[in-house]
Design a protein around this motif. Structure first.
Motif, PDB file in Angstrom:
ATOM      1  N   ILE A  99       0.850  -1.196   0.000  1.00 57.21           N
ATOM      2  CA  ILE A  99       0.000   0.000   0.000  1.00 57.21           C
ATOM      3  C   ILE A  99       0.886   1.247   0.000  1.00 57.21           C
ATOM      4  O   ILE A  99       0.630   2.213  -0.729  1.00 57.21           O
ATOM      5  N   ARG A 100       1.953   1.216   0.799  1.00 57.39           N
ATOM      6  CA  ARG A 100       2.902   2.337   0.813  1.00 57.39           C
ATOM      7  C   ARG A 100       3.513   2.535  -0.577  1.00 57.39           C
ATOM      8  O   ARG A 100       3.631   3.672  -1.060  1.00 57.39           O
ATOM      9  N   ALA A 101       3.884   1.429  -1.232  1.00 59.37           N
ATOM     10  CA  ALA A 101       4.480   1.512  -2.571  1.00 59.37           C
ATOM     11  C   ALA A 101       3.492   2.102  -3.568  1.00 59.37           C
ATOM     12  O   ALA A 101       3.859   2.935  -4.403  1.00 59.37           O
ATOM     13  N   ALA A 102       2.244   1.681  -3.495  1.00 54.83           N
ATOM     14  CA  ALA A 102       1.228   2.184  -4.423  1.00 54.83           C
ATOM     15  C   ALA A 102       1.006   3.682  -4.229  1.00 54.83           C
ATOM     16  O   ALA A 102       0.910   4.445  -5.202  1.00 54.83           O
ATOM     17  N   LYS A 103       0.931   4.114  -2.982  1.00 57.18           N
ATOM     18  CA  LYS A 103       0.735   5.544  -2.702  1.00 57.18           C
ATOM     19  C   LYS A 103       1.941   6.354  -3.168  1.00 57.18           C
ATOM     20  O   LYS A 103       1.793   7.441  -3.731  1.00 57.18           O
ATOM     21  N   TYR A 104       3.144   5.820  -2.936  1.00 53.32           N
ATOM     22  CA  TYR A 104       4.360   6.529  -3.346  1.00 53.32           C
ATOM     23  C   TYR A 104       4.401   6.664  -4.863  1.00 53.32           C
ATOM     24  O   TYR A 104       4.733   7.729  -5.393  1.00 53.32           O
ATOM     25  N   TRP A 105       4.046   5.583  -5.555  1.00 54.80           N
ATOM     26  CA  TRP A 105       4.038   5.635  -7.018  1.00 54.80           C
ATOM     27  C   TRP A 105       3.026   6.653  -7.525  1.00 54.80           C
ATOM     28  O   TRP A 105       3.334   7.449  -8.426  1.00 54.80           O
ATOM     29  N   LEU A 106       1.861   6.663  -6.944  1.00 55.46           N
ATOM     30  CA  LEU A 106       0.830   7.610  -7.372  1.00 55.46           C
ATOM     31  C   LEU A 106       1.253   9.052  -7.094  1.00 55.46           C
ATOM     32  O   LEU A 106       0.996   9.954  -7.893  1.00 55.46           O
ATOM     33  N   ASP A 107       1.914   9.272  -5.958  1.00 55.15           N
ATOM     34  CA  ASP A 107       2.315  10.631  -5.569  1.00 55.15           C
ATOM     35  C   ASP A 107       3.506  11.145  -6.370  1.00 55.15           C
ATOM     36  O   ASP A 107       3.632  12.359  -6.588  1.00 55.15           O
ATOM     37  N   HIS A 108       4.395  10.252  -6.799  1.00 52.36           N
ATOM     38  CA  HIS A 108       5.665  10.700  -7.385  1.00 52.36           C
ATOM     39  C   HIS A 108       5.857  10.376  -8.862  1.00 52.36           C
ATOM     40  O   HIS A 108       6.586  11.095  -9.545  1.00 52.36           O
ATOM     41  N   TYR A 109       5.263   9.319  -9.343  1.00 50.79           N
ATOM     42  CA  TYR A 109       5.615   8.864 -10.683  1.00 50.79           C
ATOM     43  C   TYR A 109       4.448   8.712 -11.653  1.00 50.79           C
ATOM     44  O   TYR A 109       4.621   8.890 -12.864  1.00 50.79           O
ATOM     45  N   ALA A 110       3.283   8.331 -11.190  1.00 52.58           N
ATOM     46  CA  ALA A 110       2.178   7.983 -12.086  1.00 52.58           C
ATOM     47  C   ALA A 110       1.733   9.173 -12.933  1.00 52.58           C
ATOM     48  O   ALA A 110       1.592  10.292 -12.430  1.00 52.58           O
ATOM     49  N   THR A 111       1.531   8.919 -14.220  1.00 49.34           N
ATOM     50  CA  THR A 111       0.973   9.941 -15.098  1.00 49.34           C
ATOM     51  C   THR A 111      -0.550   9.933 -14.944  1.00 49.34           C
ATOM     52  O   THR A 111      -1.126   9.029 -14.343  1.00 49.34           O
ATOM     53  N   GLU A 112      -1.192  10.929 -15.514  1.00 51.88           N
ATOM     54  CA  GLU A 112      -2.651  10.997 -15.441  1.00 51.88           C
ATOM     55  C   GLU A 112      -3.284   9.779 -16.098  1.00 51.88           C
ATOM     56  O   GLU A 112      -4.271   9.232 -15.619  1.00 51.88           O
ATOM     57  N   GLU A 113      -2.679   9.338 -17.212  1.00 56.53           N
ATOM     58  CA  GLU A 113      -3.220   8.182 -17.922  1.00 56.53           C
ATOM     59  C   GLU A 113      -3.078   6.903 -17.106  1.00 56.53           C
ATOM     60  O   GLU A 113      -3.861   5.969 -17.240  1.00 56.53           O
ATOM     61  N   GLU A 114      -2.074   6.857 -16.221  1.00 58.18           N
ATOM     62  CA  GLU A 114      -1.823   5.655 -15.433  1.00 58.18           C
ATOM     63  C   GLU A 114      -2.664   5.587 -14.161  1.00 58.18           C
ATOM     64  O   GLU A 114      -2.732   4.549 -13.521  1.00 58.18           O
TER      65      GLU A 114
END
Length: 610
Positions: A404-419
């Motif tokens: 869950i921490r990894a998913a939140k970190y990815w969404l906060d720092h790396y994920a594009t709008e399309e992702e």
């Protein structure tokens, strides 16, 4: 044989593994490759019952030769000074620059289960531990100069000596050059133009080279470490392991000056981010701390260790790369605990990816976790516990928390709008881009969902059934679902996604898609010849056929026969045959009689007007 087993094959007796880092800035993720490779070798030797030590040094007597990204104002005036003599950035609680940066790096070690014996070069030099090696190397300066020329093609002046003192006047070490040694003291000058990145003060003098008053150049420092500790195994990055590179020079000096064979090498390639090599001074790449805050430790270890050292590791924080990393780790875990055909290499990879040995545990799919935490109406932990069908164990809660921490970190720092996976409150405008067949599929699926068991596997089966009865290829079917629900082309497993949503909401959304049924039937229809060829090729798998005649009152006034074909695997497929303009029910009956004669199947026919 896995790379680390092959590397140490045949080793015997006590072993000492060494690795080190110059803490001149925040350590990027690539800096972790060396420690993890050496840790894998250490664990492999331990598993073989050999006495082994793993040393890790802080090269804090190195000069400040580059400025950490964005910190020119503080560090520029200290260029050339030893790292351990340089103040830390403002606000830091560390005693010096070296400790400021290495403490963050070592915090990552602890989380990844890397537990070497740490040492700092300031202590090695100041304690006098290197004094014998320094004396011997300075007395053989002529040999060092010859080796530099023969091995690397680098020529040094006849009076050059392999040592740099800390200037008594300005405190710099990177700008000093030693020109003589009398067995007690060295003669040196602090030169203004010796290097491009620092300016010496011009001071000249004589001083003892012992007890921390200076240091050996990197290549000779390597030689001194191997001699003093002594080291039996130490890998090096690709840039140092090239022919005539630093490793070759250090090894030649060890042989000729001390009569000792160099440690076993394990050359390793770079860790790339998006295909680019990283740099602390230029701010390129991801820091080791950032990556440890992102990926669970066992996934990060797996990513680094499974790749043979001589191959580079390329990582991108895109959805595709992230999902691939988690999927491959999960597959390795599943095979480790449940596959009797697990190979020794696969066993070793999984074991070395662990921070510490653990038993089996239920792990949620990372893509599903990422989708759930973006749905504010859901409690991700509770929903996943329902999916497991039993309360989580303490071990499962720990690993779920990391994901869950990894998913939140990815969404906060790396994920594009399309992702990002956001449930759309209204039908996305881009639903218009779906094909006629995809529109029809969603309507067929909506009808089947009315009676479906609202559980992930049952819903996944319903999706496949609707796709076969459209008919439409599976990728296009899933894209249609993701487009109208998430406004994306991909997403978590469709059955999982649907099970978390309200049944009526899903059915309503699918039915919102405009649907011209006559156009759909015409679009998905086959010619009689194409259907006959398909039936001939699939005949061995067919159990039964049924048909219904439909007269289409579309623009072309065609009629068609819709066949439902039950296969040996119990699945039902749909194929529609367009009979052409002006055809009537009798033509359909004639076509079916011909099929019955050709195939040997009895084909009941129903008649329906549309």
């Amino acid at each position: 044989m896995f790379w680390c087993d092959k590397l140490v094959e045949g080793r015997s007796g006590p072993q000492t593994i060494n690795d080190s880092k110059t803490p001149s800035g925040r350590a990027h993720i690539g800096a972790l490759r060396g420690p993890l490779i050496h840790d894998a070798i250490f664990r492999t030797l331990q598993s073989q019952g050999l006495p082994v030590r793993f040393l890790y040094g802080v090269d804090d007597y190195d000069p400040v030769d580059e400025i950490p990204h964005g910190q020119v104002g503080h560090f520029e005036k200290y260029l050339g000074a030893p790292l351990c003599n340089t103040p830390p950035p403002p606000g830091s609680k560390a005693t010096d620059m070296a400790e400021h940066f290495i403490s963050e790096f070592f915090s990552v070690f602890a989380e990844l289960g890397i537990r070497p014996e740490f040492y700092r070069m300031r202590d090695i030099y100041r304690s006098g531990k290197f004094n014998p090696a320094i004396d011997t190397i300075l007395r053989r300066a002529d040999v060092v100069r010859r080796i530099y020329k023969e091995v690397s093609g680098s020529e040094r002046a006849d009076n050059w000596h392999p040592f740099q003192v800390i200037c008594e006047n300005c405190g710099r070490i990177g700008t000093t050059e030693v020109t003589a040694y009398d067995g007690q003291e060295v003669t040196y000058a602090c030169k203004p133009h010796l290097v491009k990145w620092a300016k010496g003060c011009g001071h000249e003098g004589k001083m003892s080279p012992f007890d921390g008053r200076g240091k050996l150049p990197f290549k000779l420092e390597w030689t001194a470490k191997w001699r003093t500790f002594p080291v039996t195994i130490e890998g090096a990055g690709r840039d140092h392991s090239t022919k005539g590179g630093a490793r070759d020079v250090a090894a030649a000096c060890l042989r000729e000056i001390f009569g000792q064979e160099p440690p076993l090498n394990c050359p390793y390639d770079f860790f790339l981010v998006g295909g680019a090599k990283m740099s602390s001074s230029k701010g390129i790449g991801v820091t080791s701390r950032d990556m440890a805050d992102f990926l669970p430790p066992e996934v990060l270890r797996f990513l680094m260790i499974r790749t043979p050292p001589r191959q580079h590791v390329n990582f991108e924080a895109t959805e595709v790369h992230i999902l691939k990393a988690f999927h491959e780790f999960d597959r390795a875990k599943q095979r480790y605990f449940h596959d009797p055909n697990l190979t020794p290499d696969e066993k070793r990879v999984y074991e070395l990816s662990q921070v510490a040995p653990e038993g089996d545990y239920w792990a949620a799919d990372f893509q599903l976790i990422a989708a759930l935490i973006q749905m504010p109406h859901l409690d991700a932990v509770k929903e996943l516990e329902k999916r497991k069908g039993a309360p989580f164990t303490e071990l499962e809660r720990k690993h779920l928390g990391l994901r869950i921490r990894a998913a939140k970190y990815w969404l906060d720092h790396y994920a594009t709008e399309e992702e990002r996976t956001r449930l759309q409150e209204t039908l996305p405008a881009r639903a218009e881009e779906l094909s006629v067949a995809q529109h029809g599929f969603l309507h067929i699926l909506a009808e089947q969902l009315r009676a479906a068991t609202w559980q992930d596997e049952a819903l996944q089966i319903a999706v496949f059934n609707a796709a076969r009865q459209t008919p439409i290829d599976q990728p296009s079917a899933f894209k249609a679902i993701y487009r109208v629900l998430l406004d994306r082309e991909s997403g978590p497993k469709a059955g999982n996604l649907l099970s978390f949503l309200d049944r009526e909401f899903v059915i309503h959304r699918f039915n919102e898609v405009p649907w011209d049924e006559v156009k759909f039937l015409e679009t998905t229809g086959l010619t009689p010849g194409a259907f006959e060829r398909w039936l001939t090729s699939e005949k061995a798998k067919v159990v039964s056929l049924s048909a219904r005649y439909r007269s289409l009152e579309g623009e072309r006034g065609e009629s068609m026969v819709e066949f439902l074909i039950v296969m040996t695997d119990g699945k039902t497929h749909c194929r529609r045959v367009l009979l052409g303009e002006g055809k009537v029910e009798e033509a359909a009956r004639t076509f079916i009689r011909e099929l019955e004669e050709q195939s040997g199947f009895a084909i009941p026919l129903a008649v329906e007007k549309l």
